[in-house]
Design a protein around this motif. Structure first.
Motif, PDB file in Angstrom:
ATOM      1  N   TYR B 249       1.252  -1.720   0.290  1.00 27.83           N
ATOM      2  CA  TYR B 249      -0.333   0.176   0.015  1.00 27.83           C
ATOM      3  C   TYR B 249       0.655   1.161  -0.461  1.00 27.83           C
ATOM      4  N   ALA B 253       0.955   0.643  -4.285  1.00 28.42           N
ATOM      5  CA  ALA B 253      -0.045   1.304  -4.308  1.00 28.42           C
ATOM      6  C   ALA B 253      -0.605   2.971  -4.557  1.00 28.42           C
ATOM      7  N   MET B 257      -0.794   5.472  -8.258  1.00 24.61           N
ATOM      8  CA  MET B 257      -2.091   5.973  -8.978  1.00 24.61           C
ATOM      9  C   MET B 257      -2.240   7.145  -9.891  1.00 24.61           C
ATOM     10  N   ASP B 285      -6.406  -4.503  -9.123  1.00 31.13           N
ATOM     11  CA  ASP B 285      -6.767  -4.188  -8.591  1.00 31.13           C
ATOM     12  C   ASP B 285      -8.558  -4.584  -9.167  1.00 31.13           C
ATOM     13  N   LEU B 310      -1.750  -3.965 -12.165  1.00 27.18           N
ATOM     14  CA  LEU B 310      -1.262  -3.241 -12.430  1.00 27.18           C
ATOM     15  C   LEU B 310       0.564  -4.149 -12.588  1.00 27.18           C
ATOM     16  N   LEU B 320      -3.314   3.429 -11.956  1.00 26.60           N
ATOM     17  CA  LEU B 320      -5.034   3.561 -12.148  1.00 26.60           C
ATOM     18  C   LEU B 320      -5.322   4.747 -11.808  1.00 26.60           C
ATOM     19  N   ASN B 336     -11.338   4.275 -10.752  1.00 28.67           N
ATOM     20  CA  ASN B 336     -10.556   4.381  -9.323  1.00 28.67           C
ATOM     21  C   ASN B 336     -10.674   5.617  -8.683  1.00 28.67           C
ATOM     22  N   ARG B 353      -8.005   6.299  -5.927  1.00 31.57           N
ATOM     23  CA  ARG B 353      -7.034   4.407  -4.823  1.00 31.57           C
ATOM     24  C   ARG B 353      -7.740   3.420  -5.628  1.00 31.57           C
ATOM     25  N   PRO B 354      -6.504   2.631  -5.185  1.00 30.44           N
ATOM     26  CA  PRO B 354      -6.675   1.311  -5.233  1.00 30.44           C
ATOM     27  C   PRO B 354      -8.014   0.748  -4.634  1.00 30.44           C
ATOM     28  N   LYS B 355      -8.871  -0.413  -4.908  1.00 31.69           N
ATOM     29  CA  LYS B 355     -10.300  -0.557  -5.001  1.00 31.69           C
ATOM     30  C   LYS B 355     -10.021  -1.538  -4.083  1.00 31.69           C
ATOM     31  N   LEU B 357      -7.031  -4.005  -3.646  1.00 32.90           N
ATOM     32  CA  LEU B 357      -5.297  -4.695  -4.467  1.00 32.90           C
ATOM     33  C   LEU B 357      -5.429  -6.429  -4.349  1.00 32.90           C
TER      34      LEU B 357
END
Lengths: 475, 459
Positions: B249, B253, B257, B285, B310, B320, B336, B353-355, B357
């Motif tokens: 994260y 992550a 973004m 993701d 990703l 994303l 996203n 943001r990632p949903k 992962l």
């Protein structure tokens, strides 16, 4: 609105609550963010709603709504009461408290800035941010990102309870900050930041050190200096901790341990240590709702969200633990006086013990003497945040620093982490400088139990500490 | 508001607000977002109970006119409150004409994806039941062992949804339900104090917290008796699922973004199609996984959520995006967009943001992984403090692992906190192994244990 709140209290009592508190917030928030040449955020928020706490059988239940119609308020009170009632049986620690004389507070308790942010339109504020970026660019080098930010939070708060307290006051905090990211020749990115913030009027941005020009220049210069900075060696060194970082230590690593809810449940390492020596005579920590903000900066909080008047609480007095920070329930349980520390981030949450302005008190050294006392070690400056744990262990990032040898500042150092345990650190505080500075921002803020970001003030002098563990690269 | 007609009511509020907005300024484009959530929570901390049952409701409006954009939000979803936001946003555009030349318009209408699973039994979860769950977990933890000093627990249930519409024709809504718990234990022996926690968050069925109080207690006790490492150097490190999730994260992550990519904060900007990690690593993701907590029919600006790869065997496949940043890069959104504030989500302008992962698991269990490291290694079993405050631009991180073990000859023994530092991106390249112990964990990341080489440990 007071009538509606009083009705909530009456209704809660009718349902069987032992005590009821009702509060109303009508707050305005504005955020202006410019990233390089683009306005990323121009955000206006209105946060208006009612929250009700019902106390029953030593437990509390909370409910809130943004809808102030009478039927909705009835539902809110009944939900708050139900949550308290179903919780009472499971509550083996009862946080009841005795009634006190009602508190009557009016708008005169509020801080009145010369130029209130409400009186200036957005273009005045975007101009402040533009000036940040222009000046950051002038004094920076190899800039890959320059971000300017302005934030304001202000508005009206109203409170009443079963004692008939009526407290009404205005909250205000503004924040102007700049962050510059520069790219080194080997492709690494380094940062420089600066800001002026706290409960103050917009006129403050005309003072030396707080103008957008000064803030932008400072952020740019620091990023530029970081281009040539070295990594801090890993290991244990003597340290001189700059005011803001000292404040973060006071708040994050010590202040949270002194919060009454943490103490009541025995989770804080400060539980049952009242009167014990925890630090050297140079370590004193105060939490104060209404400090002299025009002199030192910080946040103006005349009341907490239980309607208790602000206090100056000496938590640590020359190394000796003297008091905790309380809600009414925790104060009563621990047989201390309420300290005006029960706060909620907004009407969606019940208030819980939080800090107001928490700071190390100043010492008697000037800067030169502090560096001399440090002798050889790390001068750690500013912070980009960090993390703490319940046992007092912490890790903070200093944004920049200097290696100091024989009392002389040498090479600039890159972002470095400081870690350790606050209780061990307090016993190594060897002295502080005479200057006290407090900060309280719109950006950032304190997080606890899902309540984030709560504006809190923090600060201190510069502290000389005998030994701190610095991260960085090993081997 | 009832769950059954939640979508209709929110969509109707969006529709009437857009019509009102058009009457104020027919040349501008508007986006209206309306959010409603019922949130019940009980926490027990050593016998102190806090309980709340609140409604979080609010709205947000974005207005765009000739490339000038403004945002205003307010609590409440009544007509008056939404109109307040509309008027505020328009007033802000009038006093301030700041152009964002990169803005190419709000989200275009597309058929929505699917909502995640909506377990109706969560809607009727009784408040007393939540108190019982929380109370029983505490009792379990306390019973386990006399050295368990403190146990705390929290149980909660939420249901709600959001609707979003704009003057380009988007008008969609999505709903969600979740219930979850968290329990932590602190084991104390003399001056030594070790913490552990367990949690679950589920939208497909009712939580079953029984047994987790004991599990957390067991884990905390196993950390007691820690010895000082007394060494400084480079060690292989095993990151079990919770710290591994924090690692992913805080590193990939963030740097994947689109906003960080476009704004020059991500070092991966020019790395699409290139190998940025060991070929063992595949990360997706998935915004459409039925069990995913962040699964919705649409994202926060009305674009259908989807599944995005990703990393495929170490090769960076895509970033994303929301509509704004996708347009800058001349590509489609990846669905996203989020309004990421936990406490009042509607107050936050759309971001990326990632949903949900997911790190593709390997085939070695934890014992195999422990045996696979030669000489000595460090096993990190909780989220190292400071890891989330790492620098996305440089990838440099320095954190303290509070709960760690020394692994030697396939066996582990608890050690006192160590600081672990290094560079995320170099770490991804020197990934040694991936475990088979896939777990749903924090930050909506599902990951197994990850084994890295090359990080510095200060004991």
């Amino acid at each position: 609105m007071l009538g509606k709140l009083e009705k909530c209290v009456e209704l809660g009592e009718k349902l069987g609550a032992k005590f009821v508190e009702a509060r109303f917030d009508d707050l305005t928030l504005r955020t202006l963010t410019r990233v390089n040449d683009t306005w990323k955020d121009i955000i206006l928020r209105s946060r208006k709603g009612i929250g009700v706490v019902c106390y029953f059988g030593g437990a509390s239940g909370y409910s809130s709504t943004a809808n102030d119609d009478d039927k909705e308020l009835e539902k809110v009170v009944s939900k708050a009461f139900k949550m308290a009632r179903v919780s009472a049986e499971a509550a083996s620690i009862k946080l009841d408290f005795d009634k006190r004389p009602p508190v009557k507070g009016t708008g005169s308790d509020a801080f009145h800035p010369k130029v209130h942010p409400q009186t200036k339109d957005l273009s005045f504020k975007t101009d402040l941010v533009d000036r940040l970026i222009i000046n950051a660019r002038e004094s920076g080098q190899n800039i890959s990102n320059a971000t300017g930010m302005y934030g304001e939070l202000y508005g009206h708060k109203l409170f009443t309870n079963s004692e008939g307290s009526v407290v009404e006051w205005d909250f205000e905090v503004i924040d102007l900050g700049c962050r510059v990211t520069s790219k080194t020749t080997d492709g690494n990115l380094v940062n420089g930041v600066d800001a002026a913030r706290g409960t103050m009027g917009l006129e403050s941005f005309e003072e030396k050190g707080k103008t957008p020009e000064d803030i932008g220049n400072s952020a740019g210069k620091h990023a530029k200096e970081q281009l040539k900075a070295k990594a801090c060696p890993a290991g244990r060194f003597r340290a001189l901790v700059e005011n803001q970082l000292a404040g973060v230590l006071a708040h994050e690593s010590f202040g949270h341990l002194s919060e009454g809810d943490f103490v009541v449940v025995g989770m804080s390492p400060l539980s049952k240590k009242m009167g014990e020596r925890l630090g050297t005579e140079h370590a004193s920590i105060i939490d104060q709702g209404t400090p002299n903000i025009s002199k030192f900066g910080g946040l103006w909080l005349p009341y907490d969200d239980q309607g208790i008047r602000a206090n100056e609480t000496t938590v640590l007095d020359k190394g000796v633990l003297k008091h905790y920070l309380h809600s009414r329930g925790t104060a009563s349980y621990l047989k201390q006086e309420p300290t005006g520390n029960c706060r909620a981030v907004h009407f969606g949450f019940a208030p819980i013990p939080r800090m107001t302005n928490t700071y190390f008190t100043p010492g008697n050294l000037n800067k030169e003497e502090a560096l001399e006392l440090l002798d050889t070690g790390v001068y750690a400056i500013q912070t980009s945040g960090g993390q703490v744990q319940g046992d007092g262990s912490f890790l903070f990032k200093a944004i920049r620093g200097y290696w100091v040898e024989n009392g002389e500042m040498k090479d600039p150092l890159r972002e470095v982490s400081l870690s350790g345990n606050i209780l061990a650190l307090l016993s190594k505080v060897e002295g502080g400088t005479k200057d006290l500075h407090l900060w309280a921002g719109y950006f950032g803020g304190c997080g606890k139990s899902g309540q984030f970001p709560l504006p809190c003030g923090l600060g201190g002098p510069e502290l000389v500490i005998g030994e701190v563990t610095f991260g960085g690269k090993a081997g | 508001m009832e769950f059954e007609n939640l979508k209709d009511e929110l969509l109707s509020a969006v529709d009437s607000s857009l019509k009102y907005a058009r009457t104020i300024d027919s040349d501008a484009d508007f986006e209206v977002y309306v959010y409603y959530e019922n949130r019940t929570q009980v926490s027990i901390n050593q016998g102190v109970v806090d309980a709340s049952d609140v409604i979080v409701e609010g709205n947000a409006v974005r207005v765009e006119k000739q490339k000038s954009i403004s945002f205003a939000s307010s609590s409440g979803i009544s007509t008056d409150r939404i109109r307040r936001s509309i008027n505020e946003a328009i007033a802000s555009l009038k006093t301030l004409s700041i152009k964002d030349e990169r803005f190419k318009g709000f989200c275009e209408p597309k058929p929505p994806g699917n909502e995640g699973t909506l377990a109706k039994e969560i809607l009727s979860l009784d408040k007393e039941e939540l108190v019982n769950y929380a109370s029983n977990m505490v009792k379990e933890g306390q019973k386990f062992y006399k050295r368990i000093h403190a146990v705390g627990s929290e149980c909660g249930a939420e249901w709600g949804g959001f609707a979003v519409g704009n003057t380009l024709g988007v008008q969609q809504a999505s709903r969600g339900v979740t219930n979850g718990f968290e329990v932590y234990c602190i084991a104390i022996d003399g001056e030594e104090r070790r913490t552990s926690f367990e949690f679950d968050l589920d939208r497909e069925k009712l939580i079953k917290p029984a047994g987790y109080g004991t599990k957390a207690a067991q884990k905390a006790v196993s950390l007691l008796g820690a010895k000082k490492l007394n060494k400084t150097g480079i060690f292989p490190t095993l990151w079990t699922p919770i710290p591994a999730a924090a690692f992913i994260y805080a590193s990939l992550a963030q740097s994947a973004m689109g906003n960080n990519v476009v704004e020059g904060r991500s070092p991966l900007s020019d790395k699409i199609g290139k190998n940025i990690s060991s070929s063992k690593l595949t990360i997706i993701d998935d915004g459409q996984k039925p069990s995913g907590i962040n699964t919705d029919a649409i994202d926060a600006e009305g674009y259908p959520q989807q599944k995005n790869t990703l990393l495929e065997q170490g090769r960076l496949e895509q970033f994303l995006f929301d509509t704004y940043y996708a347009n800058i890069r001349n590509r489609e959104s990846t669905g996203n967009s989020v309004r990421s504030g936990r406490t009042l989500p509607y107050e936050v302008s759309p971001n990326i943001r990632p949903k949900n992962l997911e790190v593709k698991p390997g085939n070695k269990n934890l014992d195999d992984l422990m045996n696979s490291v030669s000489d000595q290694a460090i096993m990190i079993v909780d989220m190292p403090i400071g890891i989330l405050h790492s620098n996305v631009s440089t990838g440099e991180f320095s954190a303290v692992a509070q709960s760690a073990f020394l692994v030697e000859n396939g066996k582990k023994s608890p050690i006192q906190p160590v600081s672990v530092s290094g560079n995320f991106y170099k770490g991804l390249k020197s990934l040694l192994n991936i475990g088979s112990d896939l777990e749903k964990t924090m930050f909506n990341v599902e990951t197994p244990t990850l084994v890295f080489d090359g990080f510095s440990i200060v004991g």
